[in-house]
Design a protein around this motif. Sequence first.
Motif, PDB file in Angstrom:
ATOM      1  N   GLY A 127      61.973  20.705  34.699  1.00 59.65           N
ATOM      2  CA  GLY A 127      63.361  20.797  34.288  1.00 59.65           C
ATOM      3  C   GLY A 127      63.527  20.553  32.806  1.00 59.65           C
ATOM      4  N   TRP A 128      64.507  21.217  32.230  1.00 64.20           N
ATOM      5  CA  TRP A 128      64.940  20.950  30.864  1.00 64.20           C
ATOM      6  C   TRP A 128      66.312  20.288  30.917  1.00 64.20           C
ATOM      7  N   PHE A 129      66.464  19.259  30.110  1.00 58.45           N
ATOM      8  CA  PHE A 129      67.710  18.519  30.016  1.00 58.45           C
ATOM      9  C   PHE A 129      68.098  18.389  28.554  1.00 58.45           C
ATOM     10  N   ARG A 130      69.346  18.052  28.332  1.00 61.85           N
ATOM     11  CA  ARG A 130      69.779  17.773  26.970  1.00 61.85           C
ATOM     12  C   ARG A 130      70.781  16.631  26.979  1.00 61.85           C
ATOM     13  N   GLN A 131      70.827  15.935  25.867  1.00 65.32           N
ATOM     14  CA  GLN A 131      71.770  14.848  25.720  1.00 65.32           C
ATOM     15  C   GLN A 131      72.280  14.819  24.290  1.00 65.32           C
ATOM     16  N   ALA A 132      73.572  14.950  24.159  1.00 63.67           N
ATOM     17  CA  ALA A 132      74.228  14.867  22.869  1.00 63.67           C
ATOM     18  C   ALA A 132      74.793  13.466  22.682  1.00 63.67           C
ATOM     19  N   PRO A 133      74.987  13.046  21.437  1.00 60.70           N
ATOM     20  CA  PRO A 133      75.544  11.713  21.201  1.00 60.70           C
ATOM     21  C   PRO A 133      76.871  11.511  21.921  1.00 60.70           C
ATOM     22  N   GLY A 134      76.984  10.414  22.635  1.00 56.03           N
ATOM     23  CA  GLY A 134      78.207  10.098  23.338  1.00 56.03           C
ATOM     24  C   GLY A 134      78.441  10.867  24.620  1.00 56.03           C
ATOM     25  N   LYS A 135      77.480  11.662  25.039  1.00 58.01           N
ATOM     26  CA  LYS A 135      77.630  12.455  26.248  1.00 58.01           C
ATOM     27  C   LYS A 135      76.529  12.130  27.249  1.00 58.01           C
ATOM     28  N   GLU A 136      76.797  12.450  28.491  1.00 54.77           N
ATOM     29  CA  GLU A 136      75.811  12.248  29.540  1.00 54.77           C
ATOM     30  C   GLU A 136      74.709  13.292  29.447  1.00 54.77           C
ATOM     31  N   ARG A 137      73.543  12.910  29.897  1.00 60.64           N
ATOM     32  CA  ARG A 137      72.447  13.851  29.990  1.00 60.64           C
ATOM     33  C   ARG A 137      72.773  14.911  31.042  1.00 60.64           C
ATOM     34  N   GLU A 138      72.479  16.156  30.737  1.00 61.09           N
ATOM     35  CA  GLU A 138      72.763  17.231  31.663  1.00 61.09           C
ATOM     36  C   GLU A 138      71.559  18.155  31.805  1.00 61.09           C
ATOM     37  N   GLY A 139      71.385  18.667  32.996  1.00 60.77           N
ATOM     38  CA  GLY A 139      70.341  19.639  33.232  1.00 60.77           C
ATOM     39  C   GLY A 139      70.752  20.994  32.693  1.00 60.77           C
ATOM     40  N   VAL A 140      69.826  21.677  32.054  1.00 64.12           N
ATOM     41  CA  VAL A 140      70.109  22.997  31.518  1.00 64.12           C
ATOM     42  C   VAL A 140      69.277  24.089  32.173  1.00 64.12           C
ATOM     43  N   SER A 141      68.149  23.722  32.767  1.00 60.01           N
ATOM     44  CA  SER A 141      67.326  24.722  33.434  1.00 60.01           C
ATOM     45  C   SER A 141      66.231  24.045  34.236  1.00 60.01           C
ATOM     46  N   CYS A 142      65.728  24.755  35.228  1.00 60.98           N
ATOM     47  CA  CYS A 142      64.596  24.280  36.006  1.00 60.98           C
ATOM     48  C   CYS A 142      63.805  25.487  36.469  1.00 60.98           C
ATOM     49  N   ILE A 143      62.483  25.334  36.517  1.00 63.39           N
ATOM     50  CA  ILE A 143      61.612  26.401  36.976  1.00 63.39           C
ATOM     51  C   ILE A 143      60.655  25.835  38.006  1.00 63.39           C
ATOM     52  N   THR A 144      60.486  26.552  39.110  1.00 62.69           N
ATOM     53  CA  THR A 144      59.654  26.062  40.194  1.00 62.69           C
ATOM     54  C   THR A 144      58.180  26.307  39.910  1.00 62.69           C
ATOM     55  N   ASN A 145      57.349  25.539  40.610  1.00 65.03           N
ATOM     56  CA  ASN A 145      55.910  25.746  40.492  1.00 65.03           C
ATOM     57  C   ASN A 145      55.408  26.836  41.417  1.00 65.03           C
ATOM     58  N   ALA A 146      56.111  27.071  42.525  1.00 64.90           N
ATOM     59  CA  ALA A 146      55.639  27.998  43.537  1.00 64.90           C
ATOM     60  C   ALA A 146      55.692  29.441  43.080  1.00 64.90           C
ATOM     61  N   ASP A 147      56.842  29.869  42.577  1.00 68.37           N
ATOM     62  CA  ASP A 147      57.013  31.269  42.221  1.00 68.37           C
ATOM     63  C   ASP A 147      57.745  31.464  40.901  1.00 68.37           C
ATOM     64  N   SER A 148      57.907  30.393  40.141  1.00 70.36           N
ATOM     65  CA  SER A 148      58.580  30.441  38.844  1.00 70.36           C
ATOM     66  C   SER A 148      60.029  30.894  38.956  1.00 70.36           C
ATOM     67  N   SER A 149      60.669  30.575  40.067  1.00 69.67           N
ATOM     68  CA  SER A 149      62.100  30.821  40.171  1.00 69.67           C
ATOM     69  C   SER A 149      62.835  29.938  39.176  1.00 69.67           C
ATOM     70  N   ALA A 150      63.852  30.492  38.563  1.00 69.15           N
ATOM     71  CA  ALA A 150      64.568  29.803  37.500  1.00 69.15           C
ATOM     72  C   ALA A 150      65.996  29.492  37.915  1.00 69.15           C
ATOM     73  N   TYR A 151      66.502  28.371  37.444  1.00 69.71           N
ATOM     74  CA  TYR A 151      67.846  27.921  37.771  1.00 69.71           C
ATOM     75  C   TYR A 151      68.545  27.447  36.508  1.00 69.71           C
ATOM     76  N   TYR A 152      69.847  27.719  36.447  1.00 70.42           N
ATOM     77  CA  TYR A 152      70.658  27.350  35.300  1.00 70.42           C
ATOM     78  C   TYR A 152      72.060  26.988  35.763  1.00 70.42           C
ATOM     79  N   PRO A 153      72.729  26.126  35.033  1.00 70.21           N
ATOM     80  CA  PRO A 153      74.169  25.971  35.279  1.00 70.21           C
ATOM     81  C   PRO A 153      74.881  27.276  34.977  1.00 70.21           C
ATOM     82  N   ASP A 154      75.955  27.542  35.696  1.00 64.77           N
ATOM     83  CA  ASP A 154      76.684  28.787  35.495  1.00 64.77           C
ATOM     84  C   ASP A 154      77.132  28.959  34.050  1.00 64.77           C
TER      85      ASP A 154
END
Length: 126
Positions: free
Chosen positions: A35-62
Amino acid sequence: QVQLVESGGGLVQPGGSLRLSCAASGITWSAYSIGWFRQAPGKEREGVSCITNADSSAYYPDSLKGRFTISRNNAKDTVYLQIDSLKPDDTAVYYCATSPACTIIRGRWNGPYTYWGQGTQVTVSS
Protein backbone atom coordinates in the motif's frame (compact mmCIF):
# COMPACT_ATOMS: atom_id res chain seq x y z
CA GLN A 1 16.24 -7.01 8.91
CA VAL A 2 13.33 -5.70 6.86
CA GLN A 3 13.79 -2.36 5.19
CA LEU A 4 11.51 -0.38 2.90
CA VAL A 5 12.89 2.76 1.28
CA GLU A 6 10.79 5.28 -0.62
CA SER A 7 12.30 7.62 -3.16
CA GLY A 8 11.34 9.85 -6.05
CA GLY A 9 9.70 12.71 -4.22
CA GLY A 10 10.57 16.32 -4.74
CA LEU A 11 9.27 19.75 -5.64
CA VAL A 12 7.08 19.94 -8.73
CA GLN A 13 4.69 22.43 -10.24
CA PRO A 14 0.95 21.82 -10.44
CA GLY A 15 0.13 19.63 -13.41
CA GLY A 16 3.46 17.85 -13.28
CA SER A 17 4.17 14.19 -12.64
CA LEU A 18 6.26 12.11 -10.29
CA ARG A 19 7.11 8.45 -10.08
CA LEU A 20 7.73 7.27 -6.55
CA SER A 21 9.57 4.05 -5.78
CA CYS A 22 9.39 1.69 -2.84
CA ALA A 23 12.31 -0.70 -2.65
CA ALA A 24 12.50 -3.55 -0.16
CA SER A 25 15.11 -5.80 1.35
CA GLY A 26 14.97 -8.56 3.93
CA ILE A 27 11.61 -9.96 2.84
CA THR A 28 10.09 -11.91 0.01
CA TRP A 29 8.65 -8.92 -1.78
CA SER A 30 6.26 -10.87 -3.97
CA ALA A 31 4.58 -12.39 -0.90
CA TYR A 32 3.08 -9.05 0.14
CA SER A 33 0.47 -6.68 -1.06
CA ILE A 34 1.83 -3.14 -0.95
CA GLY A 35 0.00 0.00 0.00
CA TRP A 36 0.91 3.62 -0.56
CA PHE A 37 -0.17 6.19 1.99
CA ARG A 38 0.31 9.89 2.43
CA GLN A 39 0.17 12.30 5.31
CA ALA A 40 0.08 16.06 5.08
CA PRO A 41 0.76 18.37 8.02
CA GLY A 42 -2.27 18.54 10.28
CA LYS A 43 -4.11 15.81 8.42
CA GLU A 44 -4.75 12.14 8.98
CA ARG A 45 -2.80 9.54 7.10
CA GLU A 46 -4.76 8.27 4.12
CA GLY A 47 -4.39 5.37 1.76
CA VAL A 48 -3.82 6.33 -1.85
CA SER A 49 -3.25 2.97 -3.53
CA CYS A 50 -2.70 -0.72 -2.96
CA ILE A 51 -1.47 -3.51 -5.22
CA THR A 52 -1.93 -7.20 -4.55
CA ASN A 53 0.78 -9.82 -4.63
CA ALA A 54 -1.36 -12.45 -6.33
CA ASP A 55 -2.24 -10.76 -9.60
CA SER A 56 -1.15 -7.12 -9.19
CA SER A 57 -4.72 -5.89 -8.93
CA ALA A 58 -4.72 -2.21 -8.11
CA TYR A 59 -6.99 -0.19 -5.84
CA TYR A 60 -7.46 3.54 -5.39
CA PRO A 61 -9.83 5.90 -3.63
CA ASP A 62 -12.43 7.18 -6.06
CA SER A 63 -11.10 10.70 -5.68
CA LEU A 64 -7.67 9.68 -6.96
CA LYS A 65 -8.57 7.31 -9.76
CA GLY A 66 -7.17 8.47 -13.06
CA ARG A 67 -4.22 10.36 -11.57
CA PHE A 68 -2.53 7.66 -9.47
CA THR A 69 -1.14 4.45 -10.94
CA ILE A 70 0.52 1.72 -8.91
CA SER A 71 2.68 -1.05 -10.34
CA ARG A 72 5.25 -3.53 -9.14
CA ASN A 73 8.39 -5.22 -10.36
CA ASN A 74 9.00 -8.22 -8.15
CA ALA A 75 12.29 -9.01 -9.83
CA LYS A 76 13.56 -5.67 -8.56
CA ASP A 77 11.74 -5.85 -5.20
CA THR A 78 10.17 -2.53 -6.08
CA VAL A 79 6.71 -0.98 -6.20
CA TYR A 80 6.03 2.26 -8.01
CA LEU A 81 3.46 4.99 -7.68
CA GLN A 82 2.97 7.22 -10.69
CA ILE A 83 1.23 10.48 -9.89
CA ASP A 84 0.00 12.62 -12.76
CA SER A 85 -1.66 16.02 -12.86
CA LEU A 86 -0.28 16.88 -9.47
CA LYS A 87 -2.21 19.32 -7.34
CA PRO A 88 -1.09 21.37 -4.35
CA ASP A 89 -3.33 19.18 -2.19
CA ASP A 90 -1.13 16.23 -3.11
CA THR A 91 1.63 17.74 -1.00
CA ALA A 92 2.47 15.21 1.70
CA VAL A 93 4.94 12.65 2.86
CA TYR A 94 4.29 9.44 0.96
CA TYR A 95 4.88 6.06 2.58
CA CYS A 96 4.77 2.49 1.38
CA ALA A 97 3.85 -0.43 3.59
CA THR A 98 3.34 -4.19 3.43
CA SER A 99 0.10 -6.04 4.02
CA PRO A 100 -1.26 -9.58 3.65
CA ALA A 101 -3.89 -8.19 1.30
CA CYS A 102 -5.52 -5.07 -0.08
CA THR A 103 -8.60 -5.03 2.12
CA ILE A 104 -10.65 -1.88 1.70
CA ILE A 105 -14.14 -1.84 3.14
CA ARG A 106 -16.27 1.28 3.07
CA GLY A 107 -13.18 3.35 2.48
CA ARG A 108 -11.24 1.86 5.35
CA TRP A 109 -7.81 0.40 4.64
CA ASN A 110 -7.70 -2.43 7.14
CA GLY A 111 -4.39 -4.06 6.36
CA PRO A 112 -2.79 -4.83 8.66
CA TYR A 113 0.19 -2.90 7.35
CA THR A 114 3.20 -4.33 9.09
CA TYR A 115 6.35 -2.78 7.63
CA TRP A 116 6.70 0.86 6.69
CA GLY A 117 9.27 2.94 4.92
CA GLN A 118 10.60 6.28 6.09
CA GLY A 119 8.61 8.27 3.56
CA THR A 120 9.45 10.59 0.70
CA GLN A 121 8.33 14.21 0.54
CA VAL A 122 6.19 15.39 -2.35
CA THR A 123 5.69 19.13 -2.60
CA VAL A 124 3.47 20.62 -5.29
CA SER A 125 3.78 24.35 -5.62
CA SER A 126 4.01 27.02 -8.25
